[in-house]
Design a protein around this motif. Structure first.
Motif, PDB file in Angstrom:
ATOM      1  N   VAL A 198      67.677  74.691  15.940  1.00 39.05           N
ATOM      2  CA  VAL A 198      66.858  73.556  15.520  1.00 39.05           C
ATOM      3  C   VAL A 198      66.427  73.738  14.064  1.00 39.05           C
ATOM      4  N   GLY A 199      66.873  72.849  13.203  1.00 37.98           N
ATOM      5  CA  GLY A 199      66.400  72.842  11.826  1.00 37.98           C
ATOM      6  C   GLY A 199      65.084  72.092  11.730  1.00 37.98           C
ATOM      7  N   VAL A 200      64.159  72.594  10.921  1.00 38.73           N
ATOM      8  CA  VAL A 200      62.818  72.012  10.852  1.00 38.73           C
ATOM      9  C   VAL A 200      62.372  71.889   9.397  1.00 38.73           C
ATOM     10  N   ASP A 201      61.336  71.088   9.179  1.00 41.23           N
ATOM     11  CA  ASP A 201      60.718  70.972   7.859  1.00 41.23           C
ATOM     12  C   ASP A 201      59.445  71.787   7.746  1.00 41.23           C
TER      13      ASP A 201
ATOM     14  N   VAL B 141      65.645  77.673  13.202  1.00 38.63           N
ATOM     15  CA  VAL B 141      66.170  78.260  11.969  1.00 38.63           C
ATOM     16  C   VAL B 141      65.301  77.741  10.824  1.00 38.63           C
ATOM     17  N   ALA B 142      64.641  78.667  10.133  1.00 39.11           N
ATOM     18  CA  ALA B 142      63.668  78.261   9.106  1.00 39.11           C
ATOM     19  C   ALA B 142      63.543  79.353   8.056  1.00 39.11           C
ATOM     20  N   ASP B 143      63.785  79.012   6.794  1.00 38.32           N
ATOM     21  CA  ASP B 143      63.562  80.001   5.741  1.00 38.32           C
ATOM     22  C   ASP B 143      62.064  80.157   5.491  1.00 38.32           C
ATOM     23  N   HIS B 144      61.694  81.138   4.698  1.00 42.24           N
ATOM     24  CA  HIS B 144      60.294  81.530   4.551  1.00 42.24           C
ATOM     25  C   HIS B 144      59.400  80.420   3.986  1.00 42.24           C
TER      26      HIS B 144
ATOM     27  N   GLY C 221      63.194  82.087  19.983  1.00 43.14           N
ATOM     28  CA  GLY C 221      63.027  82.898  18.789  1.00 43.14           C
ATOM     29  C   GLY C 221      63.087  82.057  17.529  1.00 43.14           C
ATOM     30  N   ILE C 222      62.536  82.606  16.448  1.00 44.97           N
ATOM     31  CA  ILE C 222      62.636  81.999  15.125  1.00 44.97           C
ATOM     32  C   ILE C 222      63.536  82.892  14.282  1.00 44.97           C
ATOM     33  N   ILE C 223      64.613  82.314  13.778  1.00 41.87           N
ATOM     34  CA  ILE C 223      65.523  83.056  12.908  1.00 41.87           C
ATOM     35  C   ILE C 223      65.136  82.734  11.472  1.00 41.87           C
ATOM     36  N   THR C 224      64.777  83.761  10.711  1.00 46.30           N
ATOM     37  CA  THR C 224      64.279  83.534   9.355  1.00 46.30           C
ATOM     38  C   THR C 224      64.775  84.627   8.420  1.00 46.30           C
ATOM     39  N   ASP C 225      64.328  84.599   7.170  1.00 44.38           N
ATOM     40  CA  ASP C 225      64.758  85.591   6.182  1.00 44.38           C
ATOM     41  C   ASP C 225      63.629  86.566   5.899  1.00 44.38           C
ATOM     42  N   ASN C 226      63.905  87.532   5.061  1.00 44.88           N
ATOM     43  CA  ASN C 226      62.932  88.594   4.780  1.00 44.88           C
ATOM     44  C   ASN C 226      61.819  88.163   3.836  1.00 44.88           C
ATOM     45  N   GLY C 227      61.846  86.914   3.395  1.00 44.97           N
ATOM     46  CA  GLY C 227      60.807  86.441   2.482  1.00 44.97           C
ATOM     47  C   GLY C 227      59.501  86.075   3.150  1.00 44.97           C
ATOM     48  N   VAL C 228      59.467  86.075   4.487  1.00 47.93           N
ATOM     49  CA  VAL C 228      58.218  85.758   5.195  1.00 47.93           C
ATOM     50  C   VAL C 228      57.217  86.875   4.967  1.00 47.93           C
ATOM     51  N   ALA C 229      56.014  86.527   4.555  1.00 51.11           N
ATOM     52  CA  ALA C 229      54.971  87.527   4.303  1.00 51.11           C
ATOM     53  C   ALA C 229      54.681  88.305   5.581  1.00 51.11           C
ATOM     54  N   PRO C 230      54.534  89.643   5.486  1.00 51.47           N
ATOM     55  CA  PRO C 230      54.293  90.466   6.678  1.00 51.47           C
ATOM     56  C   PRO C 230      53.106  89.987   7.512  1.00 51.47           C
ATOM     57  N   GLU C 231      52.051  89.515   6.852  1.00 58.50           N
ATOM     58  CA  GLU C 231      50.878  89.066   7.609  1.00 58.50           C
ATOM     59  C   GLU C 231      51.182  87.813   8.415  1.00 58.50           C
ATOM     60  N   ILE C 232      51.970  86.913   7.829  1.00 64.05           N
ATOM     61  CA  ILE C 232      52.367  85.703   8.564  1.00 64.05           C
ATOM     62  C   ILE C 232      53.215  86.087   9.767  1.00 64.05           C
ATOM     63  N   ALA C 233      54.187  86.973   9.538  1.00 70.14           N
ATOM     64  CA  ALA C 233      55.046  87.422  10.638  1.00 70.14           C
ATOM     65  C   ALA C 233      54.217  88.073  11.745  1.00 70.14           C
ATOM     66  N   ARG C 234      53.222  88.862  11.353  1.00 69.42           N
ATOM     67  CA  ARG C 234      52.375  89.535  12.344  1.00 69.42           C
ATOM     68  C   ARG C 234      51.631  88.524  13.204  1.00 69.42           C
TER      69      ARG C 234
END
Length: 251
Positions: free
Chosen positions: A171-174, A206-209, A228-241
């Protein structure tokens, strides 16, 4: 910070968190008149921070939809990395759902490596990429086209999807928000994407940071049936947590 600045700052915090706000919410929180709140919203609208509605306001960015080929130029490498990870979840002979979106477009371009796939999509640009791929069965939903996103949606699309069972949908999202769920700019697309998720055994966002903690105006779904959310490594660690603490799987 004065009372006026504090009130307007609070309004913007609510808009960024929820995407919209009602005049009555501000009246109740600050014990001020509706006239005062409407004046605040007028100032914020003039500053291009929100757009006033009949009973309140929505976040300015929520009214903006970027055309597909403009999106294709944004965070391209990150989207290709996300597509690569999504491809690792696909197996030969799977029935795969693809909504519209640039990341799903990159997934589609690589599906020729699999055998016996069935692809269900409501995006005509993705369908165009898949036409002629050997050994692949393609199902396109039909529906009303959005010329910005190339997605088909509405009752015709929903009717097709309601007759199917899909194994895995990407699923692509905005926007992705813990409080509002996954969102998009178009009301009919939100509904059609929701139906596709309902008809799918597994769903992956599927969502980039840049999509995280952003809101667009229409909610597709919450995270109840998201695997699950498939994303890239640009997500801030606190957001991911915060997402992981909420029980949402990050890939």
């Amino acid at each position: 910070m004065g009372k006026i600045d504090a009130r307007r700052s609070w309004i913007m915090e609510q808009l960024k968190d929820k995407g919209s706000i009602q005049v009555g919410e501000v009246v109740k929180h600050f014990s001020v008149s509706e006239v005062t709140v409407r004046r605040d919203l007028e100032v914020l609208e003039n500053e291009k921070k929100c757009i006033r509605t009949l009973g309140g306001a929505v976040l300015e960015i929520m009214k903006m939809e970027t055309p597909f080929f403009k999106k294709l130029e944004i965070n391209t490498e990150e989207k290709k990395q996300i597509a690569e990870k999504a491809l690792s979840l696909i197996r030969d002979h799977d029935i795969i759902g693809l909504t519209g979106g640039t990341t799903n477009y990159f997934i589609a371009k690589r599906l020729g490596q699999f055998e016996g796939l069935t692809i269900v999509t409501n995006a005509i640009n993705i369908a165009y990429e898949l036409i002629g791929m050997q050994g692949l069965r393609l199902i396109v939903t039909g529906g009303t086209i959005n010329t910005q996103s190339y997605e088909l949606s509405g009752p015709l699309a929903d009717g097709t999807l309601n007759r199917l069972i899909i194994q895995k949908t990407f699923v692509g999202v905005d926007g992705v928000s813990l409080t509002r769920g996954i969102t998009t700019f178009n009301e009919m697309e939100a509904e059609t994407n929701r139906v596709m998720m309902q008809k799918s055994l597994q769903n992956y966002i599927v969502a980039d940071h840049t999509k995280f903690n952003n809101n667009s105006i229409f909610v597709i779904n919450d995270f109840t049936n998201v695997n699950g959310i498939i994303t890239d490594n640009g997500v801030a660690p606190e957001i991911a947590r915060h997402y992981r603490e909420a029980g949402i799987h990050f890939i």
